[in-house]
Design a protein around this motif. Sequence first.
Motif, PDB file in Angstrom:
ATOM      1  N   VAL A 134       0.852  -1.192   0.000  1.00  0.00           N
ATOM      2  CA  VAL A 134       0.000   0.000   0.000  1.00  0.00           C
ATOM      3  C   VAL A 134       0.888   1.242   0.000  1.00  0.00           C
ATOM      4  CG1 VAL A 134      -1.698   1.353   1.276  1.00  0.00           C
ATOM      5  CG2 VAL A 134      -1.911  -1.142   1.190  1.00  0.00           C
ATOM      6  N   SER A 163     -10.408   0.085  -1.898  1.00  0.00           N
ATOM      7  CA  SER A 163      -9.990  -0.493  -0.609  1.00  0.00           C
ATOM      8  C   SER A 163     -11.039  -1.427  -0.031  1.00  0.00           C
ATOM      9  CB  SER A 163      -9.674   0.619   0.390  1.00  0.00           C
ATOM     10  OG  SER A 163     -10.842   1.322   0.776  1.00  0.00           O
ATOM     11  N   SER A 210      -8.259   2.742   4.523  1.00  0.00           N
ATOM     12  CA  SER A 210      -8.049   2.003   3.276  1.00  0.00           C
ATOM     13  C   SER A 210      -6.808   1.121   3.368  1.00  0.00           C
ATOM     14  CB  SER A 210      -7.917   2.985   2.108  1.00  0.00           C
ATOM     15  OG  SER A 210      -9.120   3.715   1.920  1.00  0.00           O
ATOM     16  N   VAL A 214      -6.657  -3.208   3.232  1.00  0.00           N
ATOM     17  CA  VAL A 214      -5.855  -4.021   2.317  1.00  0.00           C
ATOM     18  C   VAL A 214      -4.795  -4.829   3.070  1.00  0.00           C
ATOM     19  CG1 VAL A 214      -4.266  -3.940   0.357  1.00  0.00           C
ATOM     20  CG2 VAL A 214      -6.268  -2.426   0.405  1.00  0.00           C
TER      21      VAL A 214
END
Length: 581
Positions: free
Chosen positions: A271, A318, A364, A368
Motif C-alpha cells: 500500500v 480499498s 483504506s 488491504v
Amino acid sequence: MYISRPIQIFGFALLVSISSGIYAAAIYPINDASIMVGSKFDIKVELNSIVNQDDLVLQINGAPLSKFISSKPEFISNENGKGSSIIFRDVQISKPGKYSLTANAAQESLQVSWDVYASGPRRVKNVILFIGDGMTIANRTAARVLSKGIVEGKYQGKLSFDDMPNIALIGTSGSDSLITDSANSMSAYTTGHKTAVNAMGVYVSRATDNLSHPKVETIAELIKRNTKMSVGIVSDAELEDATPAAVVSHTRRRADKQYIADQLLASGAEVILGGGSAYFYPQSNKGSKRKDSQNLIESFKSNGYQAVFTKQELLVASEDKSTQKLFGVFHPDNMDGSLDRLFLKKNTVSEFPNQPDLTEMTQSALNVLSKNPNGFFLMVEAALIDKFNHPLDWERAAFDTIMLSNAVQIAKDFAKTHPDTLIIVTPDHTHSGSIAGVVNDARSGPLREKVGIYAEAGYPNYPKANMEGYPDQVNVSKRLAFFYSAYPDHYETMHPKLDGSFVPAIKNEEGIYVANPQYVQLQEDAIHVGGNLPSHQDSGVHTADDAVLSAMGPGSEKFHGFMDNTEVFKVMVQSLGLSQK
C-alpha cells in the motif's frame, strides 16, 4: 533494494570506536552504533592519507578482518583527493555482542565500537507507526482545546493518543547537528542508525555521489527480505518527501525525488498512498517533474496494484475484497490540510477537490494490509503539521493534529479486534510553538494589549466541535495566543489566515527575507516582529526539544523515560522478531 550479496561475520560483534584523525578520517557505521543481528549494512573506512591496500590492517576484536569477510572489498586509492577508502558492502553480523573494528595504516589508527543485538522472538503481528511530523506539545494542546473544549480547567475529552499507557521523551539530534530534519530523524526510526541532515538510509561519508554513501537496511527492506508480512506507506505530503521516503530509500540528499519515486516502486510495499504524483509520470506529461520517460503509474499497474487518484476511487478499491495491492496519488505536490479541505476551501482545494482525508487513507490501508495473515508494518504520516508549523500557521497545524487523532482512533478500533498490534504515535522532531494566553478582541488598546495572560486570559470561545472534532469557526473573538519562538521577520496578526496559508516573509531586492507587507495591508495594527533567525530564512525552523511518543499494545511497555530516536527502531524490530529466521 540496494542489497545484492551478504557478507557474513560469524561470532563477532563488530565494535568500532572512532578516533578520528586529521580532517575526515572515519569508520562507518560510527562509534556506538547499535546494529540488529542479521541486518545488512556497509562498512567504510576513510583515511586521511594515501596508502596501499596491503598496508591497511583491519581487525575485528583483534583478529584479521579477512578471517570473517570473504568478499572482495572496493578499495579507492585516493577518494576525491582526500585519502584512501575501503568499502565492504552488504555486511551481516550473525551473533549479538560487543564488536570492535580497528583500522591501522602508517601513522593513522581508527577504532569504533558497535553493540549488536538480537530481536528475540516475535511478539506482535502488526506494527502501526504514526508520525505527526514536527508535532510539538503545543500542537497537541491546541488540538485538544479546539476539538474537545475546556471548562473550568478541565478538558471535556482527550485526543485519541492522549490515553495511551506508555509515553517516552525522544531525543532527535542527528550525527552532524543538534537540530534535525525529517530525513535523518525518520531514518533513525526506520534503520536504527544516526545520520546527517538531509540524508536517509546512509551514513554520510566523503563520497560525492548521493547514492554511493555507506548504506543501512530499512525496516521495510528487513520485512520484505525476512518475512511474508506486508508493508504500507501513507502520507499527506509528497510520497517522495523525507518521512515516507526514509521507509525505503538510501540517499545523501532528500531532494533526490525521482530516485525516491523509483525506490517506492522497487520496495514492493503493498500500500502506497499520498501526494507527489508529479514524480510518477514521464516528463512528457504536463506537470511531470521527472527527467526521463519512465511512467511509474503504468509500472505500478503492471505490478498488480490497483491505482486510484480520487477519494471516491480509493474508497471503492480499498473495500473491494480482490484488492491486494493499492497505489494512490491524489495531488501533484503536498496534499491540502483539513482546515482548507473541510472549511476554508483555500490553497489548492479548488484545483484538487477530491483529495481523501488521512483517516480515509489510514482505513483504506488497513483494509488491504489486514488481508495478509502474516501481518503488516504500516507507516502513516500527518505531514502537514510540520508544513504549517514552518510558516507559523498554528491553526492549520492544530486542525491537522486533530486529523491525526482521528486517524489514530481508526487504528485503535482496529486493535480492538486485532490485539496483537503495536501502535506508536510520535513526532519525528519538534517546532518552537507555545500557548501563552488568549487573544480577546474586546480588550482595549493596540493588538498586543489584547493578549490576556494568567487570570486575564480566561478561555477561548471556539464553537463546540462537530463529530469529527473540528470547530466550524476559528476566527472567533477569543482565540488562543499561540506564538513561535524561532521565526523570520513577519507581521503578527493574531488572527487565523483565512485566505490561504501564512507566508510570513518574502525576499526583497537584496535577496534578504523581510516581513511580508500584505499582512499589515490587511490588518493595520499587525505587529512587525524582527526575526531571530538568519536573514536568509523565510520560515520557522525545527527545534531540539524532546519529542513526546505515545504507544499502546504488545511491546509498548519498552517505551519509557528518555530514549534516543534510534531506539524506536529497536523496539519495532524486537517486537516483530526481525532477526529471527
